[in-house]
Design a protein around this motif. Structure first.
Motif, mmCIF file in Angstrom:
data_model
loop_
_atom_site.group_PDB
_atom_site.id
_atom_site.type_symbol
_atom_site.label_atom_id
_atom_site.label_comp_id
_atom_site.label_asym_id
_atom_site.label_seq_id
_atom_site.Cartn_x
_atom_site.Cartn_y
_atom_site.Cartn_z
ATOM 1 N N GLN A 298 0.865 -1.109 -0.003
ATOM 2 C CA GLN A 298 -0.162 0.059 0.207
ATOM 3 C C GLN A 298 0.944 1.085 0.048
ATOM 4 N N ARG A 299 1.932 1.080 0.720
ATOM 5 C CA ARG A 299 2.878 2.296 0.904
ATOM 6 C C ARG A 299 3.635 2.499 -0.231
ATOM 7 N N LYS A 301 2.915 1.779 -3.378
ATOM 8 C CA LYS A 301 1.988 2.194 -4.609
ATOM 9 C C LYS A 301 1.796 3.788 -4.416
ATOM 10 N N HIS A 302 1.399 3.973 -3.288
ATOM 11 C CA HIS A 302 1.340 5.531 -2.790
ATOM 12 C C HIS A 302 2.559 6.361 -3.054
ATOM 13 N N LEU A 303 3.864 5.811 -2.429
ATOM 14 C CA LEU A 303 5.105 6.576 -2.671
ATOM 15 C C LEU A 303 5.344 6.625 -4.117
ATOM 16 N N GLN A 305 3.349 6.649 -6.949
ATOM 17 C CA GLN A 305 2.466 7.636 -7.359
ATOM 18 C C GLN A 305 2.858 9.176 -7.275
ATOM 19 N N ARG A 306 3.113 9.546 -5.850
ATOM 20 C CA ARG A 306 3.303 10.602 -5.590
ATOM 21 C C ARG A 306 4.942 11.224 -6.042
ATOM 22 N N TYR A 375 10.470 2.975 2.719
ATOM 23 C CA TYR A 375 9.009 3.049 3.159
ATOM 24 C C TYR A 375 8.724 2.023 4.076
ATOM 25 N N LEU A 379 1.896 5.459 6.478
ATOM 26 C CA LEU A 379 1.602 6.260 5.162
ATOM 27 C C LEU A 379 1.341 7.653 5.687
ATOM 28 N N GLU A 380 1.073 7.994 6.924
ATOM 29 C CA GLU A 380 0.829 9.398 7.281
ATOM 30 C C GLU A 380 2.251 10.030 7.068
ATOM 31 N N ASN A 383 3.336 10.662 3.655
ATOM 32 C CA ASN A 383 2.764 11.836 3.062
ATOM 33 C C ASN A 383 3.208 13.204 3.528
#
Ligand SMILES: *Cc1c(COP(=O)(O)O)cnc(C)c1O
Length: 397
Positions: A298-299, A301-303, A305-306, A375, A379-380, A383
């Motif tokens: 999850q982290r 994918k988020h990282l 993308q950002r 990572y 998640l917080e 971000n």
């Protein structure tokens, strides 16, 4: 005072140094966000901790066999059979104080001054110093971002000389997350056999692979390749056990005997209690791994993308481990308040001072165009750190 010539040839681990700097800023009350850590941010699973308590209570607190207790060797043998379809005998495996220590022992047992060791870059920070401390010469072979940082058979073939003794592979890779496929490893194995060199396959991130891709190690190619390969693994990353210091190796019995001899004259056995805990880790329930993979994924994918949404930044999707290795070279030859940024070290220093974000410069891994993000953090926090980085990058002109 004059230190040994050997010592002057190496530097302290840059990843641990970065972590130390972030920790000391934190201790001084500065709110630093760290993407620098190279360890899972999860607790060691309960059944493993309980086994350690039991070992202590039962007085399992003395010296053990130098290369590991038979029970742990058997658990390791069973793990290789179950997960990798590889068969080893007890005298073909040994346990040391972490995967890093296994690599150190192996370099000491295998290498002579003048031997060349091929290390594909980006590489894990400790490979070159470990080779240098054994008196041998690291030969760094750069790989391309466009090839997902993979060593090709052609690159390997070209790098081999009559002095080449060893190739070090690391899949999934720290720092890039690159995972080699079976056919890629088969092609590399052909070159290895043609030139009759040894291979270290560092498989410490074996279990941390995303998208349900299978793991494949080069020793699985054939019996012949297996006989030239030392597989390195350990419990640090798979079971969130970095502080316990248990790693293991499998390979040719003569070399395992040599490594055990070195260990017998340096550290002796690995910690007795941690060995019992490692037995519980390898033989016990494995469901904690899946939970960890899901959180990392999850982290990831988020990282990803950002990072890819940031001006000038691009990042390949890591297939495994818990690092991303984006290209930040767009920001080189810029300035902030009179300081010029010319490479990954200066950019990381700037981001630590300006954004209070700790990262490891790519140059530590053999490629200055990149920065390593771990990572292994929530998640917080990820971000918040990325917001700060974006803000600081925006000030560069
Ligand atoms: C973490 C790591 C190791 C070994 O870690 P230990 O804690 O010493 O077991 C080995 N290789 C790579 C690439 C690593 O990232």
């Amino acid at each position: 005072m004059s230190l040994s010539e050997r010592i002057s040839r190496i530097k302290p681990s840059p990843t641990l140094a970065m972590n130390a700097k972030a920790l000391s800023m934190r201790a001084a009350g500065i709110d630093v966000i760290s993407f620098g850590v190279g360890e899972p941010d999860f607790d060691t699973p309960e059944h493993i901790r309980e086994e350690a308590v039991r070992a202590m209570e039962e007085g399992f607190t003395r010296y053990t066999a130098v290369g590991g207790i038979p029970e742990l060797k058997d658990a390791i043998i069973e793990k290789f059979r179950r997960d990798n379809n590889l068969n080893y005998e007890r005298d073909e495996v040994m346990v040391s104080c972490g995967g890093k220590h296994v690599l150190y022992n192996l370099a000491q047992a295998l290498l002579n001054p003048g031997d060349e060791v091929i290390i594909p870059a980006p590489y894990w920070v400790s490979y070159p110093p470990i080779v240098i401390l054994a008196g041998a010469d690291p030969v760094i072979v750069g790989t391309a971002e466009t090839e997902d940082f993979k060593l090709s058979p052609e690159l390997l073939d070209t790098a081999i000389t009559p002095r080449t003794k060893l190739l070090i592979l690391n899949s999934p890779s720290n720092p890039t997350g690159t995972v080699y496929t079976q056919s890629e490893l088969e092609a590399l194995a052909e070159v290895v056999l043609k030139h009759d060199i040894w291979v270290i396959s560092d498989e410490i991130y074996e279990k941390l692979i995303f998208d349900d891709r299978p793991f494949y190690g080069i020793a699985q190619v054939s019996e012949e390749v297996k006989s030239r390969t030392f597989v390195i693994n350990g419990v640090s990353k798979t079971y969130a056990m970095t502080g316990w210091r248990i790693g293991y190796a499998a390979g040719a019995r003569e070399m395992i005997a040599g490594m055990t001899k070195i260990q017998s004259q340096s550290t002796s056995n690995p910690n007795s209690i941690a060995q019992k805990a490692a037995v519980a880790a390898l033989n016990g329930p494995q469901d904690s791994i899946q939970a960890m993979i899901e959180a990392f994924d999850q982290r990831r994918k988020h990282l990803l993308q950002r990072l890819n949404a940031m001006t000038g930044v691009r990042c390949n999707a890591p297939g495994g481990a818990f690092y991303a290795f984006p290209n930040f070279s767009y920001y080189f030859n810029t300035k902030a308040q009179g300081t010029s940024i010319n490479g990954s070290t200066e950019l990381c220093e700037y981001l630590l001072d300006e954004a209070r974000v700790a990262l490891v410069p790519g140059i530590a891994f053999g490629d200055d165009n990149f920065i390593r993000f771990s990572y292994a953090t929530g998640l917080e926090t990820i971000n918040k750190g990325l917001d700060r980085i974006e803000g600081a990058l925006g000030k560069l002109v």
